[in-house]
Design an enzyme around this catalytic site. Structure first.
Site, PDB file in Angstrom:
ATOM      1  N   LYS A  13     -25.168  16.596  17.429  1.00 14.01           N
ATOM      2  CA  LYS A  13     -25.793  16.596  16.109  1.00 14.01           C
ATOM      3  C   LYS A  13     -27.277  16.932  16.182  1.00 14.01           C
ATOM      4  O   LYS A  13     -27.792  17.635  15.312  1.00 14.01           O
ATOM      5  CB  LYS A  13     -25.523  15.307  15.325  1.00 14.01           C
ATOM      6  CG  LYS A  13     -25.824  14.010  16.028  1.00 14.01           C
ATOM      7  CD  LYS A  13     -25.337  12.854  15.174  1.00 14.01           C
ATOM      8  CE  LYS A  13     -25.509  11.480  15.746  1.00 14.01           C
ATOM      9  NZ  LYS A  13     -25.932  11.225  17.103  1.00 14.01           N
ATOM     10  N   ARG A  88     -25.646   5.276   9.443  1.00 15.65           N
ATOM     11  CA  ARG A  88     -24.686   4.791  10.426  1.00 15.65           C
ATOM     12  C   ARG A  88     -23.689   3.833   9.791  1.00 15.65           C
ATOM     13  O   ARG A  88     -22.689   3.493  10.398  1.00 15.65           O
ATOM     14  CB  ARG A  88     -25.425   4.029  11.536  1.00 15.65           C
ATOM     15  CG  ARG A  88     -26.353   4.913  12.360  1.00 15.65           C
ATOM     16  CD  ARG A  88     -25.643   5.453  13.511  1.00 15.65           C
ATOM     17  NE  ARG A  88     -26.019   5.361  14.864  1.00 15.65           N
ATOM     18  CZ  ARG A  88     -26.766   6.190  15.565  1.00 15.65           C
ATOM     19  NH1 ARG A  88     -27.470   7.103  14.982  1.00 15.65           N
ATOM     20  NH2 ARG A  88     -26.843   6.101  16.850  1.00 15.65           N
ATOM     21  N   ARG A 127     -25.787  13.583  30.549  1.00 17.78           N
ATOM     22  CA  ARG A 127     -27.027  13.890  29.833  1.00 17.78           C
ATOM     23  C   ARG A 127     -28.226  13.336  30.601  1.00 17.78           C
ATOM     24  O   ARG A 127     -28.200  12.209  31.074  1.00 17.78           O
ATOM     25  CB  ARG A 127     -26.977  13.283  28.434  1.00 17.78           C
ATOM     26  CG  ARG A 127     -28.238  13.491  27.627  1.00 17.78           C
ATOM     27  CD  ARG A 127     -27.994  13.384  26.158  1.00 17.78           C
ATOM     28  NE  ARG A 127     -27.842  12.016  25.700  1.00 17.78           N
ATOM     29  CZ  ARG A 127     -27.643  11.684  24.416  1.00 17.78           C
ATOM     30  NH1 ARG A 127     -27.544  12.618  23.507  1.00 17.78           N
ATOM     31  NH2 ARG A 127     -27.514  10.423  24.076  1.00 17.78           N
ATOM     32  N   ARG A 160     -30.813   8.038  30.005  1.00 16.46           N
ATOM     33  CA  ARG A 160     -31.148   7.010  29.020  1.00 16.46           C
ATOM     34  C   ARG A 160     -30.376   5.743  29.333  1.00 16.46           C
ATOM     35  O   ARG A 160     -29.216   5.796  29.692  1.00 16.46           O
ATOM     36  CB  ARG A 160     -30.773   7.497  27.611  1.00 16.46           C
ATOM     37  CG  ARG A 160     -31.854   8.300  26.944  1.00 16.46           C
ATOM     38  CD  ARG A 160     -31.398   8.962  25.677  1.00 16.46           C
ATOM     39  NE  ARG A 160     -30.635   8.106  24.760  1.00 16.46           N
ATOM     40  CZ  ARG A 160     -30.193   8.526  23.572  1.00 16.46           C
ATOM     41  NH1 ARG A 160     -30.436   9.763  23.174  1.00 16.46           N
ATOM     42  NH2 ARG A 160     -29.502   7.723  22.793  1.00 16.46           N
ATOM     43  N   ARG A 171     -21.310   1.848  21.952  1.00 15.88           N
ATOM     44  CA  ARG A 171     -21.834   2.702  20.885  1.00 15.88           C
ATOM     45  C   ARG A 171     -20.702   3.439  20.175  1.00 15.88           C
ATOM     46  O   ARG A 171     -20.718   3.612  18.964  1.00 15.88           O
ATOM     47  CB  ARG A 171     -22.861   3.690  21.466  1.00 15.88           C
ATOM     48  CG  ARG A 171     -24.128   2.985  21.958  1.00 15.88           C
ATOM     49  CD  ARG A 171     -24.979   3.887  22.839  1.00 15.88           C
ATOM     50  NE  ARG A 171     -25.550   5.005  22.123  1.00 15.88           N
ATOM     51  CZ  ARG A 171     -25.964   6.125  22.705  1.00 15.88           C
ATOM     52  NH1 ARG A 171     -25.860   6.263  24.016  1.00 15.88           N
ATOM     53  NH2 ARG A 171     -26.482   7.097  21.995  1.00 15.88           N
TER      54      ARG A 171
HETATM   55  P1  AMP Z   1     -29.039   8.127  18.848  1.00 17.98           P
HETATM   56  O1  AMP Z   1     -30.061   8.848  19.668  1.00 17.98           O
HETATM   57  O2  AMP Z   1     -28.866   8.692  17.455  1.00 17.98           O
HETATM   58  O3  AMP Z   1     -27.722   7.954  19.555  1.00 17.98           O
HETATM   59  O4  AMP Z   1     -29.638   6.645  18.619  1.00 17.98           O
HETATM   60  C1  AMP Z   1     -29.911   5.804  19.710  1.00 17.98           C
HETATM   61  C2  AMP Z   1     -29.979   4.354  19.256  1.00 17.98           C
HETATM   62  O5  AMP Z   1     -31.014   4.190  18.272  1.00 17.98           O
HETATM   63  C3  AMP Z   1     -28.733   3.799  18.575  1.00 17.98           C
HETATM   64  O6  AMP Z   1     -27.756   3.360  19.495  1.00 17.98           O
HETATM   65  C4  AMP Z   1     -29.329   2.653  17.764  1.00 17.98           C
HETATM   66  O7  AMP Z   1     -29.612   1.531  18.562  1.00 17.98           O
HETATM   67  C5  AMP Z   1     -30.648   3.235  17.284  1.00 17.98           C
HETATM   68  N1  AMP Z   1     -30.490   3.954  15.998  1.00 17.98           N
HETATM   69  C6  AMP Z   1     -30.646   5.292  15.765  1.00 17.98           C
HETATM   70  N2  AMP Z   1     -30.437   5.588  14.477  1.00 17.98           N
HETATM   71  C7  AMP Z   1     -30.157   4.408  13.863  1.00 17.98           C
HETATM   72  C8  AMP Z   1     -29.828   4.041  12.546  1.00 17.98           C
HETATM   73  N3  AMP Z   1     -29.731   4.927  11.558  1.00 17.98           N
HETATM   74  N4  AMP Z   1     -29.602   2.725  12.289  1.00 17.98           N
HETATM   75  C9  AMP Z   1     -29.669   1.792  13.244  1.00 17.98           C
HETATM   76  N5  AMP Z   1     -29.939   2.070  14.527  1.00 17.98           N
HETATM   77  C10 AMP Z   1     -30.187   3.362  14.841  1.00 17.98           C
END
Ligand code: AMP
Length: 214
Positions: A13, A88, A127, A160, A171
């Site tokens: 994404k 989310r 990654r 990460r 996740r």
């Molecule tokens: P991502 O890089 O989008 O996978 O986000 C990494 C982490 O950031 C997630 O596992 C959450 O802990 C936090 N996070 C990112 N976007 C959100 C969101 N919209 N709401 C809550 N937590 C978020």
């Protein structure tokens, strides 16, 4: 045009959001990246967020709303916004609709990039991210020229914390539980575009663009 792009971890994404933002002049709001930047800042809020992220959990709606309102200012928006990684869950879906409503707009489309859990795990465990500039690599499909070093700035590549296998599983479970209702709701509202995310980047991009022009 205001868009939200959703998909399981590793669905690509971020890559597609960046390309769409460039093509349509959209403000790209990537909550994961914004939160990682706050974590790097080493403030009390940063350590609180680090704990949540490293546990594979979602930050609270309060933190998310604060982060979004700090990054969305009406003069920062030219042609619209693309939300990458938000909403989310259904509460967040309401938050962004309200935010857009306050700016005199609406959410036009929700793009759902579909990939299997097996593909997601394969992509995330390969990654690597530059700890300095944030450039993202995949050891299978897009490796750095020199092992462990960023092509852009030469800094060390790291995995990460939340891309480690046990956290990935959490996740993915969270996505299935919390984000699936958003997808169903957007489908009911007639604004959902479901896209097969297990194809080459350019093919997916053309598919999304053609659906946005419908
Ligand atoms: P991502 O890089 O989008 O996978 O986000 C990494 C982490 O950031 C997630 O596992 C959450 O802990 C936090 N996070 C990112 N976007 C959100 C969101 N919209 N709401 C809550 N937590 C978020």
């Amino acid at each position: 045009m205001n868009l939200a792009i959703l998909g399981p971890q590793g669905s690509g994404k971020g890559t597609q959001a960046e390309k769409l933002a460039e093509k349509y002049g959209l403000l790209h709001i990537e909550t994961g990246r914004i939160l990682r930047d706050i974590v790097k800042s080493d403030s009390p809020m940063g350590s609180q967020i680090r704990e949540i992220m490293n546990g594979g959990q979602l930050v609270s709606d309060k933190i998310l709303t604060q982060v979004l309102s700090e990054h969305i200012t009406s003069d920062g928006i030219k042609e619209g916004i693309i939300f990458d990684g938000t909403p989310r869950d259904l509460d967040q879906y309401e938050v962004i609709k309200k935010l857009l409503g306050n700016l005199g707009g609406k959410l036009d489309k929700v793009i759902y990039l579909k990939i299997s859990n097996e593909e997601s795990i394969k992509r995330l465990s390969n990654r690597r991210t530059c700890q300095n500039c944030g450039e993202v690599y995949n050891l299978l499909t897009n490796p750095p020229r020199e092992e462990g070093k960023c092509d852009m700035c030469g800094a060390t590549l790291v995995q990460r914390e939340d891309d480690k296998p046990e956290i990935i599983a959490k996740r993915l479970a969270k996505f299935a539980e919390a984000t699936t209702p958003v997808i169903n709701q957007a489908r009911e509202e007639g604004i959902l575009q479901e896209i097969d995310g297990e194809r080459p980047i350019e093919v997916i991009f053309e598919d999304i663009v053609s659906r946005l022009q419908l």
